[in-house]
Design a protein around this motif. Structure first.
Motif, PDB file in Angstrom:
ATOM      1  N   PRO A  47      36.932 -10.490 -54.056  1.00 19.76           N
ATOM      2  CA  PRO A  47      36.316 -11.797 -53.208  1.00 19.76           C
ATOM      3  C   PRO A  47      37.409 -12.120 -52.382  1.00 19.76           C
ATOM      4  CG  PRO A  47      35.605 -11.759 -55.446  1.00 19.76           C
ATOM      5  CD  PRO A  47      36.685 -10.628 -55.444  1.00 19.76           C
ATOM      6  N   PRO A  48      37.037 -12.536 -51.199  1.00 14.20           N
ATOM      7  CA  PRO A  48      38.094 -13.216 -50.280  1.00 14.20           C
ATOM      8  C   PRO A  48      38.061 -14.490 -50.484  1.00 14.20           C
ATOM      9  CG  PRO A  48      36.280 -12.736 -48.864  1.00 14.20           C
ATOM     10  CD  PRO A  48      36.070 -12.200 -50.409  1.00 14.20           C
ATOM     11  N   GLN A  49      39.096 -15.270 -49.689  1.00 15.65           N
ATOM     12  CA  GLN A  49      39.058 -16.812 -49.638  1.00 15.65           C
ATOM     13  C   GLN A  49      38.132 -17.434 -48.790  1.00 15.65           C
ATOM     14  OE1 GLN A  49      43.371 -16.406 -49.682  1.00 15.65           O
ATOM     15  NE2 GLN A  49      43.389 -18.369 -50.888  1.00 15.65           N
ATOM     16  N   LEU A  50      37.724 -16.738 -47.745  1.00 12.14           N
ATOM     17  CA  LEU A  50      37.029 -17.005 -46.521  1.00 12.14           C
ATOM     18  C   LEU A  50      36.360 -15.826 -45.979  1.00 12.14           C
ATOM     19  CD1 LEU A  50      37.587 -19.880 -44.396  1.00 12.14           C
ATOM     20  CD2 LEU A  50      37.755 -17.756 -43.092  1.00 12.14           C
ATOM     21  N   SER A  71      24.550 -17.909 -52.636  1.00  7.69           N
ATOM     22  CA  SER A  71      23.977 -17.944 -54.018  1.00  7.69           C
ATOM     23  C   SER A  71      25.035 -17.178 -55.046  1.00  7.69           C
ATOM     24  CB  SER A  71      22.681 -16.949 -53.854  1.00  7.69           C
ATOM     25  OG  SER A  71      22.080 -16.587 -55.113  1.00  7.69           O
ATOM     26  N   GLU A  72      25.690 -16.109 -54.572  1.00  4.85           N
ATOM     27  CA  GLU A  72      26.330 -15.396 -55.673  1.00  4.85           C
ATOM     28  C   GLU A  72      27.902 -15.940 -55.691  1.00  4.85           C
ATOM     29  OE1 GLU A  72      25.860 -11.410 -54.664  1.00  4.85           O
ATOM     30  OE2 GLU A  72      23.651 -11.332 -54.623  1.00  4.85           O
ATOM     31  N   HIS A  73      28.342 -16.408 -54.465  1.00  2.00           N
ATOM     32  CA  HIS A  73      29.774 -16.943 -54.516  1.00  2.00           C
ATOM     33  C   HIS A  73      29.848 -18.560 -53.522  1.00  2.00           C
ATOM     34  CE1 HIS A  73      31.005 -12.887 -55.642  1.00  2.00           C
ATOM     35  NE2 HIS A  73      30.058 -12.454 -54.773  1.00  2.00           N
ATOM     36  N   PRO A  74      29.281 -19.283 -54.340  1.00  2.40           N
ATOM     37  CA  PRO A  74      29.156 -20.592 -53.469  1.00  2.40           C
ATOM     38  C   PRO A  74      30.524 -21.270 -53.316  1.00  2.40           C
ATOM     39  CG  PRO A  74      28.563 -21.018 -55.835  1.00  2.40           C
ATOM     40  CD  PRO A  74      28.941 -19.406 -55.429  1.00  2.40           C
ATOM     41  N   HIS A  75      31.690 -20.831 -53.983  1.00  4.67           N
ATOM     42  CA  HIS A  75      33.130 -21.170 -53.488  1.00  4.67           C
ATOM     43  C   HIS A  75      33.575 -20.790 -52.304  1.00  4.67           C
ATOM     44  CE1 HIS A  75      33.838 -17.669 -55.786  1.00  4.67           C
ATOM     45  NE2 HIS A  75      35.004 -17.685 -55.214  1.00  4.67           N
ATOM     46  N   SER A 113      41.949 -22.857 -36.414  1.00  7.08           N
ATOM     47  CA  SER A 113      41.645 -24.152 -36.865  1.00  7.08           C
ATOM     48  C   SER A 113      40.770 -24.370 -37.742  1.00  7.08           C
ATOM     49  CB  SER A 113      41.570 -25.144 -35.742  1.00  7.08           C
ATOM     50  OG  SER A 113      41.148 -26.198 -35.828  1.00  7.08           O
ATOM     51  N   ARG A 114      39.310 -23.791 -37.487  1.00  6.38           N
ATOM     52  CA  ARG A 114      38.307 -23.655 -38.302  1.00  6.38           C
ATOM     53  C   ARG A 114      38.499 -23.137 -39.700  1.00  6.38           C
ATOM     54  NH1 ARG A 114      33.666 -24.593 -34.567  1.00  6.38           N
ATOM     55  NH2 ARG A 114      34.551 -25.851 -32.912  1.00  6.38           N
ATOM     56  N   MET A 115      39.280 -22.248 -39.697  1.00  5.92           N
ATOM     57  CA  MET A 115      39.419 -21.609 -41.063  1.00  5.92           C
ATOM     58  C   MET A 115      40.171 -22.552 -41.874  1.00  5.92           C
ATOM     59  SD  MET A 115      40.555 -17.596 -39.907  1.00  5.92           S
ATOM     60  CE  MET A 115      41.370 -17.251 -41.015  1.00  5.92           C
ATOM     61  N   ARG A 116      41.203 -23.194 -41.306  1.00  7.66           N
ATOM     62  CA  ARG A 116      41.803 -24.199 -41.961  1.00  7.66           C
ATOM     63  C   ARG A 116      41.031 -25.299 -42.673  1.00  7.66           C
ATOM     64  NH1 ARG A 116      46.576 -23.877 -37.660  1.00  7.66           N
ATOM     65  NH2 ARG A 116      48.095 -22.746 -39.079  1.00  7.66           N
ATOM     66  N   ALA A 117      40.094 -25.801 -41.763  1.00  3.20           N
ATOM     67  CA  ALA A 117      39.153 -26.840 -42.196  1.00  3.20           C
ATOM     68  C   ALA A 117      38.513 -26.640 -43.146  1.00  3.20           C
ATOM     69  CB  ALA A 117      38.454 -27.355 -40.977  1.00  3.20           C
ATOM     70  N   ALA A 118      37.912 -25.309 -42.824  1.00  2.00           N
ATOM     71  CA  ALA A 118      36.936 -24.679 -44.219  1.00  2.00           C
ATOM     72  C   ALA A 118      37.747 -24.584 -45.362  1.00  2.00           C
ATOM     73  CB  ALA A 118      36.599 -23.205 -43.791  1.00  2.00           C
ATOM     74  N   LEU A 119      38.976 -24.140 -45.534  1.00  3.14           N
ATOM     75  CA  LEU A 119      39.782 -24.037 -46.774  1.00  3.14           C
ATOM     76  C   LEU A 119      39.862 -25.334 -47.534  1.00  3.14           C
ATOM     77  CD1 LEU A 119      42.046 -21.269 -45.741  1.00  3.14           C
ATOM     78  CD2 LEU A 119      40.271 -21.171 -47.464  1.00  3.14           C
ATOM     79  N   ALA A 120      40.283 -26.352 -46.433  1.00  4.65           N
ATOM     80  CA  ALA A 120      40.574 -27.762 -46.838  1.00  4.65           C
ATOM     81  C   ALA A 120      39.453 -28.249 -47.638  1.00  4.65           C
ATOM     82  CB  ALA A 120      41.173 -28.486 -45.726  1.00  4.65           C
ATOM     83  N   ALA A 121      38.233 -28.001 -46.789  1.00  6.18           N
ATOM     84  CA  ALA A 121      37.068 -28.394 -47.417  1.00  6.18           C
ATOM     85  C   ALA A 121      36.577 -27.869 -48.872  1.00  6.18           C
ATOM     86  CB  ALA A 121      35.728 -28.221 -46.366  1.00  6.18           C
ATOM     87  N   SER A 122      36.900 -26.596 -48.736  1.00  3.66           N
ATOM     88  CA  SER A 122      36.374 -25.789 -50.255  1.00  3.66           C
ATOM     89  C   SER A 122      37.526 -26.139 -51.475  1.00  3.66           C
ATOM     90  CB  SER A 122      36.607 -24.497 -49.876  1.00  3.66           C
ATOM     91  OG  SER A 122      37.795 -23.912 -49.779  1.00  3.66           O
ATOM     92  N   ARG A 123      38.456 -26.777 -50.992  1.00  4.98           N
ATOM     93  CA  ARG A 123      39.485 -27.043 -52.015  1.00  4.98           C
ATOM     94  C   ARG A 123      39.210 -28.906 -52.400  1.00  4.98           C
ATOM     95  NH1 ARG A 123      44.066 -24.072 -48.829  1.00  4.98           N
ATOM     96  NH2 ARG A 123      43.567 -21.901 -49.952  1.00  4.98           N
ATOM     97  N   GLY A 124      38.344 -29.562 -51.711  1.00  4.37           N
ATOM     98  CA  GLY A 124      38.163 -30.684 -51.757  1.00  4.37           C
ATOM     99  C   GLY A 124      38.951 -31.742 -50.974  1.00  4.37           C
ATOM    100  N   GLY A 125      39.582 -31.172 -50.077  1.00  4.06           N
ATOM    101  CA  GLY A 125      40.531 -31.858 -48.984  1.00  4.06           C
ATOM    102  C   GLY A 125      39.932 -32.604 -47.787  1.00  4.06           C
TER     103      GLY A 125
END
Length: 126
Positions: A47-50, A71-75, A113-125
């Motif tokens: 699994p990747p982080q994004l 469904s399978e990897h909601p995080h 920039s969108r990747m940074r935002a997505a990762l921050a959101a997925s970490r609750g940031g």
């Protein structure tokens, strides 16, 4: 974004290889998949982080791949790529749980920039 692991999914081989190389030059570990089935296999095995996912692909569409990933990897956040005129698919993807969508052709800095935002959101940031 050193240490980040991203999976790029697009059936346009030249596009995905060029984008992967540009991300690697920025220290981002990047895997690629040329279709939806290959993407799902890759995600389940390592699994990747994004995920950066093209909407329009032969076989499994990007939207179907998105449904399965959610469904399978909601995080795992997913950013969709769509061509000119693909706004409807992008909006549908957002409804299905994509973090965001970008139109092709895209600027690498916009994607990062969108990747940074997505990762921050997925970490609750965000």
């Amino acid at each position: 974004m050193e240490g980040l692991k991203v999976l790029l999914v697009d059936d346009e081989e030249e596009f995905v290889s060029t984008l992967a190389e540009r991300l690697r030059m920025r220290g981002i570990e990047t895997g690629t998949a040329g279709d939806g089935e290959q993407a799902l296999k890759s995600i389940s095995e390592d699994p990747p982080q994004l995920v950066v996912l093209d909407v329009m692909m032969p076989g499994l569409s990007g939207l179907e791949v998105l449904r399965r990933v959610r469904s399978e990897h909601p995080h795992i956040p997913v950013i969709l790529l769509t061509g000119i005129g693909g706004t409807r698919e992008g909006i549908e993807g957002m409804r299905l749980g994509a973090f965001d969508y970008l139109m092709k052709p895209l600027a690498i800095e916009d994607l990062i920039s969108r990747m940074r935002a997505a990762l921050a959101a997925s970490r609750g940031g965000a």
